[in-house]
Design an enzyme around this catalytic site. Structure first.
Site, PDB file in Angstrom:
ATOM      1  N   ASP A 118      52.059  55.452  43.230  1.00  0.00           N
ATOM      2  CA  ASP A 118      51.088  55.875  44.220  1.00  0.00           C
ATOM      3  C   ASP A 118      50.662  55.224  44.789  1.00  0.00           C
ATOM      4  O   ASP A 118      51.198  53.541  44.716  1.00  0.00           O
ATOM      5  CB  ASP A 118      49.926  56.289  42.934  1.00  0.00           C
ATOM      6  CG  ASP A 118      48.468  57.160  44.159  1.00  0.00           C
ATOM      7  OD1 ASP A 118      48.571  57.607  45.186  1.00  0.00           O
ATOM      8  OD2 ASP A 118      47.229  56.961  43.691  1.00  0.00           O
ATOM      9  N   CYS A 168      51.893  60.880  43.039  1.00  0.00           N
ATOM     10  CA  CYS A 168      51.020  62.156  43.666  1.00  0.00           C
ATOM     11  C   CYS A 168      50.951  62.704  45.119  1.00  0.00           C
ATOM     12  O   CYS A 168      51.001  63.585  45.443  1.00  0.00           O
ATOM     13  CB  CYS A 168      49.652  61.621  43.480  1.00  0.00           C
ATOM     14  SG  CYS A 168      49.216  60.147  43.853  1.00  0.00           S
ATOM     15  N   HIS A 174      42.329  61.829  38.792  1.00  0.00           N
ATOM     16  CA  HIS A 174      42.662  62.475  39.440  1.00  0.00           C
ATOM     17  C   HIS A 174      43.440  63.722  38.093  1.00  0.00           C
ATOM     18  O   HIS A 174      44.685  64.074  38.097  1.00  0.00           O
ATOM     19  CB  HIS A 174      43.835  62.620  39.551  1.00  0.00           C
ATOM     20  CG  HIS A 174      44.304  62.795  40.820  1.00  0.00           C
ATOM     21  ND1 HIS A 174      43.630  64.886  40.990  1.00  0.00           N
ATOM     22  CD2 HIS A 174      44.227  63.353  42.480  1.00  0.00           C
ATOM     23  CE1 HIS A 174      43.899  65.749  42.693  1.00  0.00           C
ATOM     24  NE2 HIS A 174      44.899  64.532  42.997  1.00  0.00           N
ATOM     25  N   ARG A 226      51.147  71.635  41.430  1.00  0.00           N
ATOM     26  CA  ARG A 226      49.266  71.753  42.185  1.00  0.00           C
ATOM     27  C   ARG A 226      48.922  72.701  41.909  1.00  0.00           C
ATOM     28  O   ARG A 226      47.793  73.130  40.645  1.00  0.00           O
ATOM     29  CB  ARG A 226      49.324  71.302  43.118  1.00  0.00           C
ATOM     30  CG  ARG A 226      49.236  69.836  42.950  1.00  0.00           C
ATOM     31  CD  ARG A 226      48.489  68.699  42.344  1.00  0.00           C
ATOM     32  NE  ARG A 226      46.713  68.877  42.030  1.00  0.00           N
ATOM     33  CZ  ARG A 226      46.749  68.419  43.116  1.00  0.00           C
ATOM     34  NH1 ARG A 226      47.297  67.339  44.177  1.00  0.00           N
ATOM     35  NH2 ARG A 226      45.369  68.545  43.290  1.00  0.00           N
ATOM     36  N   ARG A 277      35.688  66.950  44.741  1.00  0.00           N
ATOM     37  CA  ARG A 277      36.067  65.701  44.971  1.00  0.00           C
ATOM     38  C   ARG A 277      35.071  64.827  45.574  1.00  0.00           C
ATOM     39  O   ARG A 277      35.203  64.778  46.189  1.00  0.00           O
ATOM     40  CB  ARG A 277      37.389  65.987  46.213  1.00  0.00           C
ATOM     41  CG  ARG A 277      38.206  64.499  46.604  1.00  0.00           C
ATOM     42  CD  ARG A 277      38.743  64.522  47.524  1.00  0.00           C
ATOM     43  NE  ARG A 277      40.673  64.920  46.786  1.00  0.00           N
ATOM     44  CZ  ARG A 277      41.538  64.850  46.958  1.00  0.00           C
ATOM     45  NH1 ARG A 277      42.522  64.673  48.082  1.00  0.00           N
ATOM     46  NH2 ARG A 277      42.614  65.143  46.190  1.00  0.00           N
ATOM     47  N   GLN A 329      45.949  66.232  39.499  1.00  0.00           N
ATOM     48  CA  GLN A 329      47.446  66.165  39.553  1.00  0.00           C
ATOM     49  C   GLN A 329      48.082  65.946  38.309  1.00  0.00           C
ATOM     50  O   GLN A 329      49.542  65.934  38.080  1.00  0.00           O
ATOM     51  CB  GLN A 329      47.348  65.193  40.292  1.00  0.00           C
ATOM     52  CG  GLN A 329      48.171  64.588  40.598  1.00  0.00           C
ATOM     53  CD  GLN A 329      48.836  64.720  41.823  1.00  0.00           C
ATOM     54  OE1 GLN A 329      48.142  65.308  42.801  1.00  0.00           O
ATOM     55  NE2 GLN A 329      50.374  64.801  41.540  1.00  0.00           N
TER      56      GLN A 329
HETATM   57  N1   CP Z   1      47.685  64.553  45.404  1.00  0.00           N
HETATM   58  C1   CP Z   1      46.506  65.433  45.621  1.00  0.00           C
HETATM   59  O1   CP Z   1      45.640  65.226  45.635  1.00  0.00           O
HETATM   60  O2   CP Z   1      46.892  65.465  47.754  1.00  0.00           O
HETATM   61  P1   CP Z   1      45.799  65.264  48.427  1.00  0.00           P
HETATM   62  O3   CP Z   1      44.596  64.386  48.565  1.00  0.00           O
HETATM   63  O4   CP Z   1      46.334  65.982  49.498  1.00  0.00           O
HETATM   64  O5   CP Z   1      44.691  66.160  48.100  1.00  0.00           O
HETATM   65  N1  NVA Z   2      44.338  57.343  43.877  1.00  0.00           N
HETATM   66  C1  NVA Z   2      45.157  57.901  45.410  1.00  0.00           C
HETATM   67  C2  NVA Z   2      45.222  59.174  45.038  1.00  0.00           C
HETATM   68  C3  NVA Z   2      45.685  60.173  46.561  1.00  0.00           C
HETATM   69  C4  NVA Z   2      45.919  61.265  45.819  1.00  0.00           C
HETATM   70  C5  NVA Z   2      43.022  58.154  46.375  1.00  0.00           C
HETATM   71  O1  NVA Z   2      42.518  57.761  45.224  1.00  0.00           O
HETATM   72  O2  NVA Z   2      43.228  58.199  47.330  1.00  0.00           O
END
Ligand code: CP
Ligand code: NVA
Length: 300
Positions: free
Chosen positions: A219, A259, A129, A287, A102, A132
């Site tokens: 989101d 998400c 993502h 997930r 990530r 997700q």
């Molecule tokens: N939706 C998602 O990826 O959540 P986190 O940021 O908690 O991993």
């Molecule tokens: N768009 C959000 C998604 C989090 C899971 C971010 O990137 O923070």
């Protein structure tokens, strides 16, 4: 399929194949049927951003598959002190059987895959993502027993989620309409992919987007890394809230997906969130199953 870097790299058949495997793994977990497909394998989890769902679902998922997760915060890795990702990739490939990462730049994930020799999974970048959206598609298919022909409406920021949803929906035969304000549109690469597809629409009108929608998705207005823009974004996204009034314009009984984490009172009201809590937490659970399927597909 060698990696999961972005959904653009996958065919519709590959996506459906992962969803089928995810359903099977969910059934096995629910029924206590052992599924230790990754016995003896080690998977590194590199995090340059915060996480609740991704971290915990990957760690427990790897354990359930008989493997060993290693949580690798970039604060502790030499990558955080400037060791190039190209070198990190070649070193970690000698110890691990797979890596989930990530981070901010999509290029970093692509570089890991190019220089390493083990499967790389994108656990969120600024661009996309994919994990997700696999879980989202799994949840939608569980609910409606199909994907083909359904319409998803995305309301809000044209961000990493939007980019992956557009690709995931269009590749699986869904329609997608995105309502995003000017200046907050999805990535040009994704718009180019969707260009001319009659199943895709980009509008500035949330009411238009949710018309005939089977799924309403939103989101956060300020993603990780955009904390400084929060106040400006709250102003820019006024009118892009998923609330009871907007839900009235969608199909009756339409699902709500997010998400998470959700910011009640901003992109979604507490009322809509709680009315759809079962769907939202099923999505969060999925997930686990979807990512286990990705790991089995890539590392077994
Ligand atoms: N939706 C998602 O990826 O959540 P986190 O940021 O908690 O991993
Ligand atoms: N768009 C959000 C998604 C989090 C899971 C971010 O990137 O923070």
């Amino acid at each position: 399929m060698k990696h999961l870097l972005k959904l653009l790299d996958l065919s519709g058949e590959e996506i459906i194949g992962i969803l089928d495997l995810a359903d099977q793994l969910k059934y096995e977990r629910r029924n206590h049927i052992p599924h230790k497909h990754l016995e003896g394998k080690s998977v590194g989890l590199i995090f340059q951003k915060s996480s609740t769902r991704t971290r915990v679902s990957f760690e427990t998922g790897i354990y359930q598959l008989g493997g060993q997760p290693l949580f690798l915060s970039s604060k502790d890795l030499q990558i955080g002190r400037g060791e190039p990702v190209q070198d990190t990739a070649r070193v970690l490939s000698r110890y691990l059987d797979g890596i989930m990462i990530r981070t901010f730049a999509q290029q970093e994930v692509e570089d890991l895959a190019e220089y390493g020799s083990i499967p790389i999974i994108n656990g969120l970048t600024d661009f996309c993502h994919p994990c997700q959206v696999l879980a989202d598609l799994m949840t939608i298919r569980e609910h409606y027993a199909k994907l083909e022909g359904l319409k998803l409406a995305y309301i809000g920021d044209g961000n990493n989620m939007t980019n992956s949803l557009i690709v995931g929906c269009l590749k699986t035969g869904m329609k997608i309409s995105c309502a995003c304000p000017e200046g907050y549109h999805p990535d040009p690469v994704v718009l180019e992919f969707a260009k001319g597809n009659p199943d895709f629409e980009l509008t500035g009108d949330p009411g238009q987007a949710v018309r005939d929608a089977d799924v309403v998705y939103t989101d956060t207005w300020a993603s990780m890394g955009q904390e400084d823009e929060k106040e400006a974004r709250i102003k820019a996204f006024a009118g892009y809230q998923v609330n009871a009034e907007l839900m009235e314009l969608a199909n009756q009984g339409a699902m709500v997906q997010h998400c998470l984490p959700a910011y009640r009172g901003q992109e979604i009201t507490d009322e809509v969130f709680e009315a759809h809590a079962d769907e939202l937490f099923e999505e969060a659970e999925n997930r686990l199953h979807a990512q286990k399927a990705v790991m089995v597909a890539l590392m077994k």
